[in-house]
Design a protein around this motif. Sequence first.
Motif, PDB file in Angstrom:
ATOM      1  N   GLY A  81       0.808  -1.208   0.000  1.00 31.05           N
ATOM      2  CA  GLY A  81       0.000   0.000   0.000  1.00 31.05           C
ATOM      3  C   GLY A  81       0.838   1.254   0.000  1.00 31.05           C
ATOM      4  N   PRO A  82       0.206   2.424  -0.162  1.00 29.70           N
ATOM      5  CA  PRO A  82       0.932   3.691  -0.251  1.00 29.70           C
ATOM      6  C   PRO A  82       1.234   4.335   1.092  1.00 29.70           C
ATOM      7  N   LEU A  83       0.857   3.698   2.190  1.00 28.30           N
ATOM      8  CA  LEU A  83       1.040   4.288   3.512  1.00 28.30           C
ATOM      9  C   LEU A  83       2.501   4.215   3.941  1.00 28.30           C
ATOM     10  N   ARG A  84       2.984   5.220   4.642  1.00 26.00           N
ATOM     11  CA  ARG A  84       4.357   5.264   5.105  1.00 26.00           C
ATOM     12  C   ARG A  84       4.377   5.465   6.620  1.00 26.00           C
ATOM     13  N   GLY A  85       5.468   5.055   7.240  1.00 18.73           N
ATOM     14  CA  GLY A  85       5.624   5.255   8.669  1.00 18.73           C
ATOM     15  C   GLY A  85       4.737   4.330   9.488  1.00 18.73           C
ATOM     16  N   GLU A  86       4.427   4.761  10.688  1.00 17.07           N
ATOM     17  CA  GLU A  86       3.550   3.977  11.565  1.00 17.07           C
ATOM     18  C   GLU A  86       2.182   3.798  10.903  1.00 17.07           C
ATOM     19  N   TRP A  87       1.584   2.627  11.124  1.00 19.64           N
ATOM     20  CA  TRP A  87       0.239   2.408  10.610  1.00 19.64           C
ATOM     21  C   TRP A  87      -0.729   3.335  11.334  1.00 19.64           C
ATOM     22  N   PRO A  88      -1.475   4.180  10.630  1.00 20.81           N
ATOM     23  CA  PRO A  88      -2.391   5.099  11.310  1.00 20.81           C
ATOM     24  C   PRO A  88      -3.553   4.374  11.975  1.00 20.81           C
ATOM     25  N   ASP A  89      -3.952   3.246  11.390  1.00 21.34           N
ATOM     26  CA  ASP A  89      -5.014   2.397  11.922  1.00 21.34           C
ATOM     27  C   ASP A  89      -4.915   1.078  11.186  1.00 21.34           C
ATOM     28  N   GLU A  90      -5.910   0.203  11.355  1.00 21.87           N
ATOM     29  CA  GLU A  90      -5.864  -1.096  10.707  1.00 21.87           C
ATOM     30  C   GLU A  90      -6.871  -1.196   9.567  1.00 21.87           C
ATOM     31  N   ASN A  91      -7.291  -0.067   9.035  1.00 18.08           N
ATOM     32  CA  ASN A  91      -8.304  -0.076   7.972  1.00 18.08           C
ATOM     33  C   ASN A  91      -7.744  -0.504   6.621  1.00 18.08           C
ATOM     34  N   TRP A  92      -6.503  -0.096   6.313  1.00 10.65           N
ATOM     35  CA  TRP A  92      -5.928  -0.445   5.013  1.00 10.65           C
ATOM     36  C   TRP A  92      -5.536  -1.922   4.997  1.00 10.65           C
ATOM     37  N   LYS A  93      -6.088  -2.667   4.038  1.00 14.67           N
ATOM     38  CA  LYS A  93      -5.820  -4.098   3.928  1.00 14.67           C
ATOM     39  C   LYS A  93      -5.327  -4.482   2.541  1.00 14.67           C
ATOM     40  N   GLY A  94      -4.658  -3.543   1.871  1.00 18.21           N
ATOM     41  CA  GLY A  94      -4.103  -3.831   0.558  1.00 18.21           C
ATOM     42  C   GLY A  94      -4.954  -3.266  -0.559  1.00 18.21           C
ATOM     43  N   TRP A  95      -4.380  -3.346  -1.781  1.00 16.64           N
ATOM     44  CA  TRP A  95      -5.026  -2.781  -2.956  1.00 16.64           C
ATOM     45  C   TRP A  95      -6.162  -3.648  -3.496  1.00 16.64           C
ATOM     46  N   TRP A  96      -6.300  -4.896  -3.024  1.00 14.58           N
ATOM     47  CA  TRP A  96      -6.985  -5.918  -3.808  1.00 14.58           C
ATOM     48  C   TRP A  96      -8.394  -6.253  -3.336  1.00 14.58           C
ATOM     49  N   GLY A  97      -8.936  -5.556  -2.385  1.00  9.62           N
ATOM     50  CA  GLY A  97     -10.276  -5.863  -1.903  1.00  9.62           C
ATOM     51  C   GLY A  97     -10.278  -7.010  -0.919  1.00  9.62           C
ATOM     52  N   ASP A  98     -11.463  -7.574  -0.694  1.00  6.11           N
ATOM     53  CA  ASP A  98     -11.619  -8.595   0.346  1.00  6.11           C
ATOM     54  C   ASP A  98     -10.998  -9.943  -0.025  1.00  6.11           C
ATOM     55  N   ASN A  99     -10.825 -10.190  -1.333  1.00  9.21           N
ATOM     56  CA  ASN A  99     -10.305 -11.484  -1.792  1.00  9.21           C
ATOM     57  C   ASN A  99      -9.079 -11.257  -2.677  1.00  9.21           C
ATOM     58  N   PRO A 100      -7.903 -11.030  -2.075  1.00  9.52           N
ATOM     59  CA  PRO A 100      -6.691 -10.764  -2.857  1.00  9.52           C
ATOM     60  C   PRO A 100      -6.312 -11.968  -3.720  1.00  9.52           C
ATOM     61  N   PRO A 101      -5.505 -11.756  -4.753  1.00  9.66           N
ATOM     62  CA  PRO A 101      -5.210 -12.826  -5.714  1.00  9.66           C
ATOM     63  C   PRO A 101      -4.150 -13.817  -5.259  1.00  9.66           C
ATOM     64  N   TYR A 102      -3.681 -13.728  -4.016  1.00 10.35           N
ATOM     65  CA  TYR A 102      -2.558 -14.572  -3.587  1.00 10.35           C
ATOM     66  C   TYR A 102      -2.998 -15.975  -3.160  1.00 10.35           C
ATOM     67  N   HIS A 103      -4.014 -16.066  -2.316  1.00  9.66           N
ATOM     68  CA  HIS A 103      -4.577 -17.346  -1.854  1.00  9.66           C
ATOM     69  C   HIS A 103      -3.545 -18.204  -1.108  1.00  9.66           C
ATOM     70  N   THR A 104      -2.583 -17.568  -0.491  1.00 11.01           N
ATOM     71  CA  THR A 104      -1.541 -18.214   0.302  1.00 11.01           C
ATOM     72  C   THR A 104      -1.127 -17.228   1.399  1.00 11.01           C
ATOM     73  N   PRO A 105      -0.247 -17.642   2.306  1.00 11.76           N
ATOM     74  CA  PRO A 105       0.341 -16.657   3.210  1.00 11.76           C
ATOM     75  C   PRO A 105       1.202 -15.658   2.431  1.00 11.76           C
ATOM     76  N   VAL A 106       1.119 -14.385   2.805  1.00 12.76           N
ATOM     77  CA  VAL A 106       1.915 -13.320   2.192  1.00 12.76           C
ATOM     78  C   VAL A 106       2.679 -12.612   3.302  1.00 12.76           C
ATOM     79  N   PHE A 107       3.993 -12.546   3.169  1.00 10.48           N
ATOM     80  CA  PHE A 107       4.838 -11.939   4.180  1.00 10.48           C
ATOM     81  C   PHE A 107       5.252 -10.553   3.705  1.00 10.48           C
ATOM     82  N   VAL A 108       4.830  -9.529   4.447  1.00  7.51           N
ATOM     83  CA  VAL A 108       5.024  -8.131   4.073  1.00  7.51           C
ATOM     84  C   VAL A 108       6.197  -7.563   4.867  1.00  7.51           C
ATOM     85  N   LEU A 109       7.211  -7.067   4.161  1.00  7.31           N
ATOM     86  CA  LEU A 109       8.370  -6.470   4.813  1.00  7.31           C
ATOM     87  C   LEU A 109       8.019  -5.059   5.293  1.00  7.31           C
ATOM     88  N   THR A 110       8.251  -4.800   6.558  1.00 10.19           N
ATOM     89  CA  THR A 110       7.911  -3.498   7.118  1.00 10.19           C
ATOM     90  C   THR A 110       8.761  -3.235   8.356  1.00 10.19           C
TER      91      THR A 110
END
Length: 214
Positions: A81-110
Amino acid sequence: MSKVRVLGFSVSLDGYGAGPEQSLEHPFGKGGMELPQWLMGTKTFNTMIGEQGGSTGVDDRYAAASLQGFGAFIIGRNMFGPLRGEWPDENWKGWWGDNPPYHTPVFVLTHHARPSIEMEGGTTFHFVTEGADEALKRAKAAAGKLDVKIGGGVETVRHYLRTGAIDDMHLAISPVLLGKGEALFAGLDLPALGYQVTARETTDLATHVVLEKR
């Protein structure tokens, strides 16, 4: 044997994997949406977004392969996502809506901790603050006998290239010039790192190049 792979990664003719100034309005940076045009007209892409039709040629074959055989993904914070720094809240869940195209665990570097997010369709986002090596260790464990896909963005791919972790990669070189943005290969000596070109095919929208590590 499980591999670490980069597949379906779009690059401009002048070597940029994303344009400058990524934002909510410009997920790939300014001008970056020109890069994946080879993908967006394929049957694979249309199926992924719930649409019918699309091309079934060379572009589609590479598009389909980029989604198959993976048990885990690794992506950078910018890819999530385009957010930087500390997470302002937990509302942002990615660009892809409720059903992202990964269908596996995704490890996000942060650098900023956040609880894991379970999404529809089998995708769970895990936020890794201990570094790229730890993310790869966890992704390999989650993938089991399946492959791990390095999904981007550019700096994430560059890190795993520098460390020699990537076994092979498919680049779709789009016939566009961005002029500036995030350069994929700047400062990297791919032959010295052990990579060589093993396949290439050209369509109207991309030159598909496969690199493998010797």
